[in-house]
Design a protein around this motif. Structure first.
Motif: not given
Lengths: 100, 100, 100, 100
Positions: A17-24, A60-67
């Motif tokens: 489930s990758v929707g949260d990352y795409i939304a960010e 990329h930075e934010r998605v890495h920061a999300m884990g």
């Protein structure tokens, strides 16, 4: 230099489930003041090259920061020197030629 | 942030022979001091994000300057925070698992 | 119709280590009798369109069978009618133009 | 096996105006009875793997028949075994998570 981009970012190592990352990433693009349009397999973006690339880096930075420990993005970059064209112009250009 | 890139640049509007344009991009990457490896459908590049992206921008600028009115590049961008990995590590990792 | 392909398959939902899945795809291509060459961000393949596409479908089927619930592949498809060209021809064409 | 596809076909060697070729691909997809949606940098398609792949092959054949000596397509292929999902579901999934 203006650029048209299609960005498809895939976080790897965080499940299916990758929707949260795409939304960010959509939030990042909105905060950057860019024109963008989500579609079913990515997001079209238009703007000045440096501004768009800075936003992709922040994604990329934010998605890495999300884990997400690993990211693979697939990006298309369209530039042209012959004339100005918006994302909507590209769609209109094709649709005007379709069989009625 | 380190990035692994696969760059496939397509000049549009200059005929079917695009080797000169791709060769010029190899020159740009060499001048930038980046690690890169040409393959049959693109070029793998590794380096710091900003340095690699600056080189890709120069590729577009040079190819336009050579006369191509339109360019569409397809780029993959791989980043990871869990460990360091070179381009060669990625190849070795797969080859070590192949059936003997 | 001959086709040149660049295949980059990403299993999603199986963690960050994807080497086993990529190695299995190499096995599929070998079993199919296709010409292929692994690089650091994908695999170049050449052959007849239908044979290559059947192999890519088998890659998806095998990787799902190994446990990956989701796959996103990025594929480039090159065809031309003006002349025959091998994957190696494409590399040679660029390298012959590089600055000495 | 159902597949979600993003197709971006680039005719090479026919000048900078490629709208006629893309419009013809839309005709191919319509004739094939597939679900598809044009966006500014490609077309999303969903359907059964074999049916979608046959349509992509016809796109290449038609665009060559229209006079393009060379084509480079960039295709994303998404498959999943965990659940059914439409193209619109993917968009809705992201949009439901956006900051209000």
């Amino acid at each position: 230099m203006k650029v048209h981009v299609d960005l498809c970012l895939i976080p790897v190592g965080v499940g299916v489930s990758v929707g949260d990352y795409i939304a960010e990433c959509q939030n990042v693009l909105r905060e950057a003041g860019l024109e963008y349009q989500l579609h079913a397999y990515g997001t079209n973006i238009e703007g000045e090259w440096d501004q768009v690339m800075a936003a992709i880096k922040r994604c990329h930075e934010r998605v890495h920061a999300m884990g997400a420990p690993r990211i693979s993005s697939s990006v298309k970059l369209g530039t042209r020197t012959d004339r100005e064209q918006t994302l909507q112009d590209k769609i209109d250009s094709v649709e005007s030629k379709l069989d009625q």
